[in-house]
Write an enzyme that holds these catalytic residues in place. Structure first.
Site, PDB file in Angstrom:
ATOM      1  N   ASN A 210     -21.499 -94.803 -82.952  1.00 42.10           N
ATOM      2  CA  ASN A 210     -21.245 -95.711 -84.068  1.00 42.10           C
ATOM      3  C   ASN A 210     -19.770 -96.089 -84.096  1.00 42.10           C
ATOM      4  O   ASN A 210     -19.000 -95.670 -83.231  1.00 42.10           O
ATOM      5  CB  ASN A 210     -21.703 -95.086 -85.398  1.00 42.10           C
ATOM      6  CG  ASN A 210     -21.041 -93.745 -85.670  1.00 42.10           C
ATOM      7  OD1 ASN A 210     -19.821 -93.629 -85.695  1.00 42.10           O
ATOM      8  ND2 ASN A 210     -21.860 -92.710 -85.860  1.00 42.10           N
ATOM      9  N   ASP A 279     -27.872 -90.290 -86.502  1.00 39.13           N
ATOM     10  CA  ASP A 279     -29.148 -89.836 -87.050  1.00 39.13           C
ATOM     11  C   ASP A 279     -30.164 -89.514 -85.957  1.00 39.13           C
ATOM     12  O   ASP A 279     -31.050 -88.686 -86.148  1.00 39.13           O
ATOM     13  CB  ASP A 279     -29.735 -90.906 -87.970  1.00 39.13           C
ATOM     14  CG  ASP A 279     -28.904 -91.090 -89.232  1.00 39.13           C
ATOM     15  OD1 ASP A 279     -28.410 -90.080 -89.763  1.00 39.13           O
ATOM     16  OD2 ASP A 279     -28.732 -92.240 -89.667  1.00 39.13           O
ATOM     17  N   LYS A 289     -27.008 -91.667 -63.556  1.00 40.20           N
ATOM     18  CA  LYS A 289     -26.871 -92.965 -64.200  1.00 40.20           C
ATOM     19  C   LYS A 289     -28.131 -93.807 -63.972  1.00 40.20           C
ATOM     20  O   LYS A 289     -28.618 -93.917 -62.854  1.00 40.20           O
ATOM     21  CB  LYS A 289     -25.651 -93.701 -63.636  1.00 40.20           C
ATOM     22  CG  LYS A 289     -25.458 -95.091 -64.227  1.00 40.20           C
ATOM     23  CD  LYS A 289     -24.294 -95.811 -63.572  1.00 40.20           C
ATOM     24  CE  LYS A 289     -24.189 -97.242 -64.082  1.00 40.20           C
ATOM     25  NZ  LYS A 289     -23.093 -97.982 -63.420  1.00 40.20           N
ATOM     26  N   PHE A 325     -20.159 -87.654 -97.648  1.00 38.33           N
ATOM     27  CA  PHE A 325     -19.839 -89.086 -97.637  1.00 38.33           C
ATOM     28  C   PHE A 325     -21.128 -89.871 -97.498  1.00 38.33           C
ATOM     29  O   PHE A 325     -22.065 -89.423 -96.832  1.00 38.33           O
ATOM     30  CB  PHE A 325     -18.914 -89.420 -96.457  1.00 38.33           C
ATOM     31  CG  PHE A 325     -17.450 -89.303 -96.778  1.00 38.33           C
ATOM     32  CD1 PHE A 325     -16.637 -90.427 -96.811  1.00 38.33           C
ATOM     33  CD2 PHE A 325     -16.892 -88.065 -97.048  1.00 38.33           C
ATOM     34  CE1 PHE A 325     -15.287 -90.316 -97.108  1.00 38.33           C
ATOM     35  CE2 PHE A 325     -15.548 -87.940 -97.342  1.00 38.33           C
ATOM     36  CZ  PHE A 325     -14.736 -89.076 -97.371  1.00 38.33           C
ATOM     37  N   LYS A 339     -28.518 -88.984-102.643  1.00 31.64           N
ATOM     38  CA  LYS A 339     -27.996 -88.028-101.672  1.00 31.64           C
ATOM     39  C   LYS A 339     -27.357 -86.824-102.342  1.00 31.64           C
ATOM     40  O   LYS A 339     -27.508 -85.692-101.874  1.00 31.64           O
ATOM     41  CB  LYS A 339     -26.979 -88.719-100.756  1.00 31.64           C
ATOM     42  CG  LYS A 339     -27.598 -89.649 -99.735  1.00 31.64           C
ATOM     43  CD  LYS A 339     -26.555 -90.189 -98.768  1.00 31.64           C
ATOM     44  CE  LYS A 339     -27.209 -91.088 -97.730  1.00 31.64           C
ATOM     45  NZ  LYS A 339     -26.218 -91.620 -96.762  1.00 31.64           N
ATOM     46  N   LYS A 343     -29.099 -83.324-101.320  1.00 32.18           N
ATOM     47  CA  LYS A 343     -28.348 -82.476-100.386  1.00 32.18           C
ATOM     48  C   LYS A 343     -27.550 -81.384-101.082  1.00 32.18           C
ATOM     49  O   LYS A 343     -26.764 -80.680-100.451  1.00 32.18           O
ATOM     50  CB  LYS A 343     -27.449 -83.357 -99.522  1.00 32.18           C
ATOM     51  CG  LYS A 343     -28.261 -84.379 -98.718  1.00 32.18           C
ATOM     52  CD  LYS A 343     -27.475 -85.073 -97.641  1.00 32.18           C
ATOM     53  CE  LYS A 343     -28.370 -86.052 -96.875  1.00 32.18           C
ATOM     54  NZ  LYS A 343     -27.693 -86.658 -95.717  1.00 32.18           N
TER      55      LYS A 343
END
Length: 402
Positions: A210, A279, A289, A325, A339, A343
């Site tokens: 990301n 995720d 490869k 976060f 959340k 959590k």
């Protein structure tokens, strides 16, 4: 600008060979917005010209107690009172011994004796001198009296010996000055911060990742250390330098991050999960490869879920303060509120990463703090360093309430 902006630093330079490095320290302190006032011992003037310090600092350089008194101010008292923080870099065995013994027989030792500002001492000398039991006893005396002693670096010294005794880099010394000025909000606490994105291998050269740069997590780790915490940073970021005063543990994948955090969780007081953990990961990683062949369709990747590290920590939480976060692109507060409950978090920092100049790979952020038993707190547009200060301040309040 940080904590040094607008502060006055009195810099003592004693007669060690590393005195020339103090010129770089003057520039580094000024870049942080501090005013710098230099006091040199007589021995130091034989190594570096006072004129250089005067030109770099823009202020007169004090070398003797016996100059003319101006404006009815006694020089050593005026500088002692002016200082917001006092530094000695390099500090020789001689000046360390004087301070530890209460001897005030020159401009530097007299001014140190007269100041009530926090004092940072950075020893730099031959390895055998540094390891001498008398020098070590004197340094311990200063620590016991509340002086901030910066450990020297190890390596090859100017005298040809190899070992401890090198003056640390300027970023370490600037951090020591910041730490001396900070309120010590997390002194004695063990803090674990995660930062950056994880990389999930497809083959030896490709990965799923990301846009996270790690800047927010690094800023948090720096501020926690500045406030006196013992900080471990578990990082997937590669481009950022290690923050001064922080232990850095490098990881690549989500499962590596999970293992690194789990190994330290029981002995940690505060966990701040700022990392952008992938995720999903490929179900299988190709040993070689993956080749692109003519007239062949693109390969299909089967993905499996990565562990939800934050959820797992919430389920095992005992004494820890747990901060998460939430990087969202829509329905920010609604998604974030789910959340914090799911959590088992004490605090959550929510930000819309779709907004300009906020979120991934920027130096600024727009965030909202959510708590278990308090109203959300929306922060204005701030630098990530400023956001980190606010986060640590809020975490300190949570720790104080325990």
């Amino acid at each position: 600008m940080g904590i040094l902006a607008g502060k006055q630093v009195v810099l003592g330079v004693s007669g060690g060979i590393a005195a020339y490095k103090s010129l770089l320290l003057v520039r580094a302190l000024e870049k942080e917005g501090a005013g710098v006032h230099v006091i040199m011992t007589e021995h130091a003037t034989n190594l570096v010209s006072p004129r250089l310090f005067r030109e770099l600092s823009g202020n007169p350089v004090s070398t003797t107690m016996w100059g003319d008194v101006t404006n009815h101010h006694v020089a050593h008292i005026a500088l002692a009172t002016l200082a917001d923080v006092f530094m000695i870099a390099p500090a020789t065995a001689n000046i360390i011994g004087k301070i530890a013994s209460g001897i005030a027989d020159d401009m530097l030792s007299t001014t140190i004796t007269a100041t009530t500002a926090p004092v940072v001492i950075a020893p730099a000398m031959n390895t055998n001198m540094f390891c001498n039991p008398v020098v070590q006893r004197n340094l311990q005396t200063l620590r016991d009296l509340g002086y901030h002693v910066v450990a020297p670096d190890a390596g090859e010294l100017a005298c040809g010996t190899v070992g401890a005794g090198r003056l640390p880099d300027t970023d370490v010394l600037v951090f020591a000055a910041e730490q001396a000025l900070a309120a010590g909000l997390l002194r004695g606490k063990r803090v674990l911060v995660t930062a950056g994105g994880t990389r999930e291998a497809i083959d030896p050269v490709r990965y799923i990742g990301n846009r996270s740069s790690g800047k927010m997590g690094y800023a948090i780790a720096r501020e926690a250390a500045r406030q006196g915490a013992q900080v471990t940073l578990v990082s997937g970021a590669e481009a950022l330098p290690d923050p001064a005063g922080v232990e850095v543990v490098r990881i690549t994948s989500a499962r590596e991050m999970e293992a690194a955090v789990a190994a330290r969780y029981e002995t940690t007081d505060i966990v701040i999960k700022a990392a952008a953990v992938a995720d999903y990961r490929p179900a299988e990683v190709a040993a070689q490869k993956i080749k692109k062949e003519a007239n062949e369709e693109a390969p299909t990747l089967q993905l499996v879920k990565n562990p939800d590290i934050l959820y797992g920590l919430g389920q095992k939480k005992t004494h820890q303060i747990l901060v998460g976060f939430a990087a969202e692109t829509e329905n920010l507060l609604e998604n974030a509120a789910k959340k914090i409950a799911k959590k088992n978090l004490d605090m959550l920092v929510a930000n819309n990463v779709a907004e300009p100049d906020a979120g991934f790979n920027t130096d600024t952020n727009r965030v909202t703090f959510l708590f278990r038993n308090a109203e959300p707190e929306e922060l204005p547009f701030l630098s990530k360093d400023e956001v980190a200060e606010r986060i640590i301040r809020s975490v300190a309040e949570l720790a104080k309430a325990r």
